[in-house]
Scaffold this motif. Structure first.
Motif, PDB file in Angstrom:
ATOM      1  N   ILE A   1       0.855  -1.176   0.000  1.00 16.10           N
ATOM      2  CA  ILE A   1       0.000   0.000   0.000  1.00 16.10           C
ATOM      3  C   ILE A   1       0.893   1.229   0.000  1.00 16.10           C
ATOM      4  N   LEU A   2       0.790   2.030  -1.049  1.00 14.61           N
ATOM      5  CA  LEU A   2       1.579   3.253  -1.173  1.00 14.61           C
ATOM      6  C   LEU A   2       0.718   4.442  -0.775  1.00 14.61           C
ATOM      7  N   THR A   3       1.287   5.304   0.060  1.00 17.95           N
ATOM      8  CA  THR A   3       0.603   6.520   0.469  1.00 17.95           C
ATOM      9  C   THR A   3       1.537   7.694   0.219  1.00 17.95           C
ATOM     10  N   PHE A   4       0.991   8.782  -0.328  1.00 18.41           N
ATOM     11  CA  PHE A   4       1.793   9.955  -0.650  1.00 18.41           C
ATOM     12  C   PHE A   4       1.187  11.180   0.030  1.00 18.41           C
ATOM     13  N   ALA A   5       2.066  12.105   0.379  1.00 16.45           N
ATOM     14  CA  ALA A   5       1.614  13.389   0.922  1.00 16.45           C
ATOM     15  C   ALA A   5       2.643  14.443   0.553  1.00 16.45           C
TER      16      ALA A   5
END
Length: 429
Positions: free
Chosen positions: A283-287
């Motif tokens: 699971i990739l999360t970006f901010a």
């Protein structure tokens, strides 16, 4: 909505300084008028001015509202309030008017449908123009690579960095960000250590492979064509993943997470493994820099019951998680010897030659000095080198010389430990 744990709150922080400042504010005497409902947490924090800072958190986002002048999201006041709430020290209360108005207005905003396109015809035209730019840029890159093969790489160090940097900028202009990143990695290899020519050649070979594969997209199996497109930098819409992606239901063990911040973007990778299927999920999360990441679905070492919808590709790992039940504890996972773990990585490369990272779970390993760094050594005497510069002190303290189970993220530079188990107790590294 149940309480979050401290790890979830810390995962929202934009940087380490904010975590430290928030921890300093996570004390009851710092707050007045604090309260919580199932959808919001709020309170007043006295600062250096006459008026206290009015702080609120909409838990559904999460979203943050604070009257302080900080440009960080969440600010230290929101972090301190959430940490206080996570410790169970914020009492239930009725929402004051300002909280009720703010949260209600957020709830009334129209929900955006994933993948919704306002003008499909214009979108197709933009995609066609981009495809032309990508093809032109990759053709130029292919010609440059062929020139290097004819001329040889002798003396390449004199011009390598400048040329590769120029090519990376050209790939950005050609709207091929994945290839641009690969070219930047090749540039970074120049002059790095005694073995840099071999590392550079390896990076250039992988770039050549993706350029050649792009020229044969129509001949490739659909899953491999999807992989090539993603390596170039084409994205798959969330709506397509949800609607058409392979769905696998399982109890997903959270092996660990890696957070990599830089000046522009923070990236978090969460590695999962199915208890029944054994499938790997990412699971990739970006901010954006200074913005919070979404809360973690669980703590490392816990099960997340749910369904993963996998992105298309020859080695489907990246996925979207639909959590169906609350997280729950898990026992120590089954692991592999070093040889077995490396064999699984080799299999991943057979499916996707550009695969950069792979999760490994090693059983009965001990940390041991290796050259100027450290390695994990199994009962057969085989070892895996740890990522250079990785601090082994916490792992050494947990192991105390005894064998442990370690989950880590492997790449060509070494293993980055994420979680270890002493008996059935997980410890985040």
């Amino acid at each position: 909505m149940g309480l979050w744990d401290v790890e979830q709150v810390v995962g929202l922080a934009p940087d380490a300084a904010s975590v430290k400042a928030g921890q300093g504010l996570a004390r009851g005497e710092k707050w007045s008028g604090a309260g919580a409902t199932d959808r919001a947490v709020w309170g007043l924090c006295q600062g250096s001015g006459k008026q206290p800072y009015q702080t609120g958190v909409d838990l559904s986002g999460p979203a943050y509202k604070c009257s302080c002048p900080s440009r960080k999201f969440p600010c230290k006041h929101a972090l301190g309030l959430l940490l206080l709430w996570a410790k169970g020290e914020v009492p239930p209360a009725d929402e004051p008017d300002w909280v009720q108005t703010w949260v209600s207005q957020r709830a009334e905003r129209p929900e955006r449908k994933p993948g919704e396109v306002a003008d499909p015809v214009a979108a197709q035209e933009r995609a066609a123009r981009r495809a032309d730019r990508v093809s032109a840029g990759l053709a130029e890159l292919a010609g440059w690579l062929d020139d290097q093969v004819r001329q040889g790489l002798g003396g390449f160090d004199q011009r390598a960095y400048a040329e590769l940097s120029r090519l990376a900028a050209r790939m950005v202009d050609a709207q091929a960000p994945g290839v641009a990143g690969a070219v930047r990695r090749a540039a970074a290899a120049v002059g790095r250590g005694h073995g840099w020519p071999g590392e550079l050649l390896e990076e250039l070979s992988l770039i050549h492979l993706v350029v050649a594969a792009h020229g044969r997209l129509a001949d490739l199996p659909p899953s491999l064509a999807d992989t090539v497109q993603s390596r170039i930098g084409w994205t798959t819409e969330t709506a397509r993943v949800v609607a058409d992606g392979e769905k696998v239901e399982d109890d997903w063990l959270m092996l660990g997470r890696v957070v990599e911040p830089d000046e522009r973007l923070t990236v978090r990778r969460v590695w999962l493994r199915g208890a029944t299927t054994g499938r790997i999920g990412l699971i990739l999360t970006f901010a954006a820099a200074g913005r919070p990441l979404d809360p973690l679905p669980a703590r490392p070492g816990e099960y997340v019951p749910g369904a993963l919808s996998f992105y298309p590709g020859a080695l489907p790992m990246r996925a979207l998680l639909t959590q169906t039940d609350p997280r729950r504890p898990a026992s120590r996972p089954a692991g592999h010897t070093v040889r077995q773990a490396l064999a699984s990585y080799v299999e991943s490369l057979a499916a996707d030659p550009w695969n950069e990272r792979w999760p490994l779970v090693l059983r009965d390993v001990r940390p041991a000095p290796y050259g100027e760094g450290w390695a994990l050594v199994d009962s057969d005497g085989d070892g895996l080198e740890l990522l250079p510069g990785w601090d082994p002190l916490k792992l050494l303290a947990v192991s105390a010389g005894d064998p442990v189970t370690v989950a880590g993220e492997w790449n060509r530079a070494g293993l980055r430990p994420m979680t270890c188990w002493r008996d059935d107790r997980p410890v985040i590294l």
